[in-house]
Each structure stands twice: as C-alpha cells, then as structure tokens.
Design a protein around this motif. Structure first.
Motif, PDB file in Angstrom:
ATOM      1  N   THR B  76       0.836  -1.194   0.000  1.00 33.60           N
ATOM      2  CA  THR B  76       0.000   0.000   0.000  1.00 33.60           C
ATOM      3  C   THR B  76       0.875   1.249   0.000  1.00 33.60           C
ATOM      4  O   THR B  76       1.975   1.244   0.530  1.00 33.60           O
ATOM      5  N   SER B  77       0.347   2.293  -0.647  1.00 38.98           N
ATOM      6  CA  SER B  77       1.112   3.533  -0.772  1.00 38.98           C
ATOM      7  C   SER B  77       0.494   4.621   0.091  1.00 38.98           C
ATOM      8  O   SER B  77      -0.369   4.356   0.923  1.00 38.98           O
ATOM      9  N   ALA B  78       0.911   5.864  -0.141  1.00 41.09           N
ATOM     10  CA  ALA B  78       0.335   6.991   0.591  1.00 41.09           C
ATOM     11  C   ALA B  78      -0.984   7.435  -0.042  1.00 41.09           C
ATOM     12  O   ALA B  78      -1.718   8.245   0.512  1.00 41.09           O
ATOM     13  N   ASP B  79      -1.279   6.867  -1.212  1.00 40.69           N
ATOM     14  CA  ASP B  79      -2.496   7.231  -1.947  1.00 40.69           C
ATOM     15  C   ASP B  79      -3.491   6.064  -1.946  1.00 40.69           C
ATOM     16  O   ASP B  79      -3.407   5.165  -2.780  1.00 40.69           O
ATOM     17  N   PRO B  80      -4.417   6.086  -1.004  1.00 40.35           N
ATOM     18  CA  PRO B  80      -5.360   4.961  -0.865  1.00 40.35           C
ATOM     19  C   PRO B  80      -6.185   4.713  -2.124  1.00 40.35           C
ATOM     20  O   PRO B  80      -6.505   3.570  -2.453  1.00 40.35           O
ATOM     21  N   LEU B  81      -6.547   5.780  -2.831  1.00 37.82           N
ATOM     22  CA  LEU B  81      -7.351   5.623  -4.037  1.00 37.82           C
ATOM     23  C   LEU B  81      -6.568   4.884  -5.112  1.00 37.82           C
ATOM     24  O   LEU B  81      -7.110   4.016  -5.808  1.00 37.82           O
ATOM     25  N   ASP B  82      -5.279   5.208  -5.210  1.00 41.00           N
ATOM     26  CA  ASP B  82      -4.429   4.505  -6.175  1.00 41.00           C
ATOM     27  C   ASP B  82      -4.228   3.054  -5.760  1.00 41.00           C
ATOM     28  O   ASP B  82      -4.122   2.168  -6.616  1.00 41.00           O
ATOM     29  N   ASP B  83      -4.190   2.809  -4.466  1.00 35.24           N
ATOM     30  CA  ASP B  83      -4.091   1.429  -3.974  1.00 35.24           C
ATOM     31  C   ASP B  83      -5.269   0.602  -4.471  1.00 35.24           C
ATOM     32  O   ASP B  83      -5.095  -0.506  -4.984  1.00 35.24           O
ATOM     33  N   VAL B  84      -6.465   1.157  -4.313  1.00 31.77           N
ATOM     34  CA  VAL B  84      -7.669   0.451  -4.753  1.00 31.77           C
ATOM     35  C   VAL B  84      -7.634   0.226  -6.262  1.00 31.77           C
ATOM     36  O   VAL B  84      -7.942  -0.864  -6.757  1.00 31.77           O
ATOM     37  N   ARG B  85      -7.206   1.262  -6.965  1.00 32.88           N
ATOM     38  CA  ARG B  85      -7.109   1.165  -8.416  1.00 32.88           C
ATOM     39  C   ARG B  85      -6.163   0.044  -8.841  1.00 32.88           C
ATOM     40  O   ARG B  85      -6.503  -0.803  -9.673  1.00 32.88           O
ATOM     41  N   ARG B  86      -4.992   0.014  -8.242  1.00 34.75           N
ATOM     42  CA  ARG B  86      -4.007  -1.020  -8.577  1.00 34.75           C
ATOM     43  C   ARG B  86      -4.514  -2.402  -8.190  1.00 34.75           C
ATOM     44  O   ARG B  86      -4.336  -3.379  -8.918  1.00 34.75           O
ATOM     45  N   LEU B  87      -5.160  -2.481  -7.033  1.00 31.73           N
ATOM     46  CA  LEU B  87      -5.678  -3.772  -6.567  1.00 31.73           C
ATOM     47  C   LEU B  87      -6.715  -4.341  -7.535  1.00 31.73           C
ATOM     48  O   LEU B  87      -6.688  -5.533  -7.861  1.00 31.73           O
ATOM     49  N   LEU B  88      -7.612  -3.470  -8.003  1.00 32.64           N
ATOM     50  CA  LEU B  88      -8.685  -3.950  -8.882  1.00 32.64           C
ATOM     51  C   LEU B  88      -8.169  -4.277 -10.282  1.00 32.64           C
ATOM     52  O   LEU B  88      -8.686  -5.186 -10.934  1.00 32.64           O
ATOM     53  N   LEU B  89      -7.153  -3.543 -10.734  1.00 33.71           N
ATOM     54  CA  LEU B  89      -6.535  -3.892 -12.014  1.00 33.71           C
ATOM     55  C   LEU B  89      -5.874  -5.263 -11.899  1.00 33.71           C
ATOM     56  O   LEU B  89      -5.943  -6.083 -12.811  1.00 33.71           O
ATOM     57  N   ARG B  90      -5.236  -5.500 -10.762  1.00 36.90           N
ATOM     58  CA  ARG B  90      -4.648  -6.814 -10.498  1.00 36.90           C
ATOM     59  C   ARG B  90      -5.716  -7.885 -10.465  1.00 36.90           C
ATOM     60  O   ARG B  90      -5.552  -8.956 -11.045  1.00 36.90           O
ATOM     61  N   LEU B  91      -6.815  -7.594  -9.764  1.00 39.25           N
ATOM     62  CA  LEU B  91      -7.897  -8.566  -9.640  1.00 39.25           C
ATOM     63  C   LEU B  91      -8.422  -8.973 -11.011  1.00 39.25           C
ATOM     64  O   LEU B  91      -8.579 -10.157 -11.315  1.00 39.25           O
ATOM     65  N   ARG B  92      -8.671  -7.970 -11.853  1.00 39.76           N
ATOM     66  CA  ARG B  92      -9.149  -8.274 -13.199  1.00 39.76           C
ATOM     67  C   ARG B  92      -8.160  -9.143 -13.957  1.00 39.76           C
ATOM     68  O   ARG B  92      -8.536 -10.139 -14.579  1.00 39.76           O
ATOM     69  N   HIS B  93      -6.899  -8.753 -13.890  1.00 39.67           N
ATOM     70  CA  HIS B  93      -5.872  -9.501 -14.610  1.00 39.67           C
ATOM     71  C   HIS B  93      -5.797 -10.954 -14.149  1.00 39.67           C
ATOM     72  O   HIS B  93      -5.706 -11.886 -14.957  1.00 39.67           O
ATOM     73  N   VAL B  94      -5.851 -11.152 -12.845  1.00 37.17           N
ATOM     74  CA  VAL B  94      -5.773 -12.503 -12.282  1.00 37.17           C
ATOM     75  C   VAL B  94      -7.002 -13.331 -12.658  1.00 37.17           C
ATOM     76  O   VAL B  94      -6.885 -14.506 -13.009  1.00 37.17           O
ATOM     77  N   LEU B  95      -8.172 -12.716 -12.598  1.00 34.30           N
ATOM     78  CA  LEU B  95      -9.403 -13.425 -12.976  1.00 34.30           C
ATOM     79  C   LEU B  95      -9.321 -13.922 -14.418  1.00 34.30           C
ATOM     80  O   LEU B  95      -9.700 -15.055 -14.723  1.00 34.30           O
ATOM     81  N   LEU B  96      -8.801 -13.058 -15.306  1.00 35.30           N
ATOM     82  CA  LEU B  96      -8.726 -13.436 -16.716  1.00 35.30           C
ATOM     83  C   LEU B  96      -7.611 -14.441 -16.986  1.00 35.30           C
ATOM     84  O   LEU B  96      -7.803 -15.414 -17.713  1.00 35.30           O
TER      85      LEU B  96
END
Lengths: 219, 219
Positions: B76-96
């Motif tokens: 996690t970084s100092a930018d929580p919104l970017d954390d969520v963004r990165r997490l969900l991009l990862r989630l999508r990638h992993v699902l696919l």
DNA sequence: ACCTGAACACCGTTCAAGT
DNA sequence: ACCTGAACACCGTTCAAGT
C-alpha cells in the motif's frame, strides 16, 4: 384438442426460440437443456439441428427475444441522461426476471432488440453532446456494468424474500471472521451486502454522473 | 520415478483444489470437469466426494486459490485511491489469466484471499474518510464492476491477437446494419468495440472519481 | 425437406463393495 | 478411513434411416 397429425413443418426458429425462452422464464435456466426443450416441443432432440446450427446459435436468439420488453413502449424524454438511466434499469430488470442474465452469450448478437438498445443509448449520448469516442466508451462501460452485475446477481433472483435471507446470512457470516486479521471487515460486517438493487443504482448513478463531467472537458 | 504404491491418503482438499486450478489455468475452464480432474489425479471420480461435498464446494476453493496473486506482494502507498485502483486492475488480470473469471461461484467464499482483498479495500476507503455506509457501498459497486466485466470479457481471453481480431470482426459487422433503422449505430460503427482493457480502465476511473466526490458530501 | 432413432462421448452424483 | 466400480439420470451432437 386436436391430436398431433403430422410431425412435419411443426418447427421453426421462431417457435423453438420462443419455447426455450418460455422454459427459462418460468422454470429458470437450470430447467433448460436441448433435450428438455425437445421434450416440451414433443420432438426428437436431433430435430432442432435442422433449424439451429448448435446450442449457442439458439441461445443467441433466445437472449434477444428476452430483451424485447426493454425497448417496448419506451418513450424518450427531454432528459437524455434520464432516458439512459431508465433504459438500463429496465435492462437489468428484464435480464433478471427473464432468467437469461446468466446466459453465456459471448459477444453482441446484433439482433433487433439488442441493436435497439444500442441505438437509444448512442442517440442519447449524442444529444448530451458527447464526442463519438466518448459516446462509444460510455456505451461499453455502462453495458458492462449493467450486464455484468446482473449476471452476478442472477443466482439470487429466485424471490426477493429469499434474496434478503441470503444477504442476511452472509452478513452474520462476516461477523465471525477474525477481527485481528481482518479489522476493517469486522468493523463493517453488519453493513456488508446491502440489496443488490441499491448497489446497482448507486454504481449506475456514479457512472452517469461522471459521463456528464467528461462531456464538459471533451466537447 | 516412484510408482504409485498405495491409493490411500493420496488426496486432500489442498491437492485436489490445486490440481483443478492447474487444469483451468493451463487448458481453460472448458477442459475442466470432475471427471477430467479425477483422471489427472489418477483417481476414480467418486473419490473426490470423500473430500468435497460437491462441485460447487470444490470450485469455491479453486476460485480463492486463484486469487492468491492479487494481494501477494501488494504494497500500500500513501495514496489509498491509487491502492484500490491497482488492486482492482490486479484482480481483473488474475481473474482473466487464471481462467476462473467465468466460474459461477455465487456469493462470497469468505476464504482468505477474498477476505484479504475486501480488507485492503475497506481500509483504503476508511483512509479516504468515507463513512462506513459509503465504504461498503463503494466496495460492492467496484467489485461488481470488476468481477462482472471480467466475466463478460473472459471468453475472449484466449490470446491478445485473437481478441483484437474478434473485435475487428464485430466492428465490420456493425457496418452492415441498416443505417435507416439504426442511424446512431451506423455513425459509430467504426468505433464500437474498443479494447476491453480500456473500457474497464475508463469505468474504473469514473467510479473511483465519483467515490471521491461522494466522500466530500457525506463526511 | 423434415423428423426419428440409435449411437457416441461425455457429465455430476450415489452407493455398495473392496482394502 | 479412503478409494473403486458400477450404476443412474442426465448432457450436446452426429448420422443413417424413415416418410
């Protein structure tokens, strides 16, 4: 009261697709199969292959048939954004109530009802002043959200009461997670799993709102 | 090199789920069945029922197993919104990439990897100052969008080149629709079906943006 | 031309039997 | 306790045969 006199010419793409949609609509996707459909039609399973290449081919027709109520008697207003909102709420409702939400039809069917929905949305975006690029993107984002979330919510679509019970059970399940390892989940447990209708409405409004913001900067 | 000496005690929930995830990951969901899994394990199909109640029970484990890479080494970084963004991009990638995007697991598994993702998201929203109500709603909206759109995009996940070809074919198909009945579609035909990655990124950013706006008004 | 019937290669799941 | 083997009630699809 008339007995079946001839087995020939009784089938057509129309009658097959309509019968399939009826089965799915009344007994759910789980009750449907090529063989159960054939039994309902009083016909041998193989007979269907004279009219449809395969199951996917048939399901494409069924899916579009189910979409008919979405644009039926749909009247556009002076507020294009509200038109899109109403259209997508209708789309979600029809997907869930017709039982086709979980149908795995990949890609656009390009059949009339689907095209009609696309046409209404793209026209509304043009009225809102969106560029062609933004309009197309908005279309895809909103369709993915609507169809995707309907697909996820579909298994719970049995009855509203059943749904509430399921959510309630999930919420109590979350209360049993280890509060040391998952403090945030423990803190929010009682609020997790609000009604899927409210989740959808919130997401839809957020997306529509943002589309308006975008239309300013790109005009 | 050791031959199979005993048939007893070779199976466990772990080994079964891992083997299932391997099959789906390398050969796709279409290659997986209880029977194909049993064959891979060199075991009778019925043997699996000593460890799992049924297929759904097993798939819940498989789905969570596949989610492991999402939170693995996630900082996690100092930018929580970017954390969520990165997490969900990862989630999508992993699902696919794992092949489990289309897995019909209804409802939360409440297994460790899923809980970990939920925990990261709810923590990030708290950092952003969202109320408990808003945080939970944001969580559900974003998960529905991410999992739902991954599910819709999954069948095209074969190879990036194949995907582009499919989209290209669809776009040319749209050019053949009747311009009189569907003027808006005809006008946008060449732009329809941009890459699903771009659609997802646009929708995700729109939703995240709107969450920030909401956090102002409700604090 | 359209439907039937039998067959093929599959499914998930159950249950008695083996070890 | 754990796995096997056979069986049950299904699938989608193909193909020769009937009418």
């Amino acid at each position: 009261m008339t007995a079946i006199e001839s087995q020939r010419g009784r089938l057509s793409r129309q009658s097959i697709a309509r019968s399939a949609a009826d089965i799915i609509g009344s007994d759910g996707l789980g009750a449907f199969s090529l063989r159960s459909l054939a039994k309902t039609l009083g016909v041998d399973p193989a007979a269907i292959y004279r009219h449809y290449e395969n199951l996917d081919d048939l399901l494409r027709d069924v899916a579009d048939l189910a979409l008919a109520p979405v644009t039926e008697k749909f009247v556009t207003s002076a507020d294009p954004l509200d038109d899109v909102r109403r259209l997508l709420l209708r789309l979600r409702h029809v997907l869930l109530s017709s039982g086709v939400a979980r149908l795995n039809v990949s890609g656009p069917s390009r059949h009339s009802n689907e095209l009609q929905i696309t046409e209404v949305m793209l026209t509304s975006f043009a009225k809102l002043g969106l560029s062609s690029k933004d309009a197309v993107m908005a279309y895809h984002v909103l369709i993915e959200f609507t169809v995707g979330s309907a697909s996820l919510d579909a298994p719970l679509a049995s009855s509203p009461a059943d749904r509430r019970d399921t959510y309630k059970r999930w919420r109590t399940d979350y209360k049993t997670v280890d509060a040391e390892t998952y403090p945030a989940i423990a803190a929010h447990a009682s609020r997790l799993y609000p009604s899927s209708e409210r989740v959808f409405a919130t997401g839809l409004d957020a997306l529509l709102n943002q589309l308006l913001v975008r239309s300013h900067s790109d005009d």
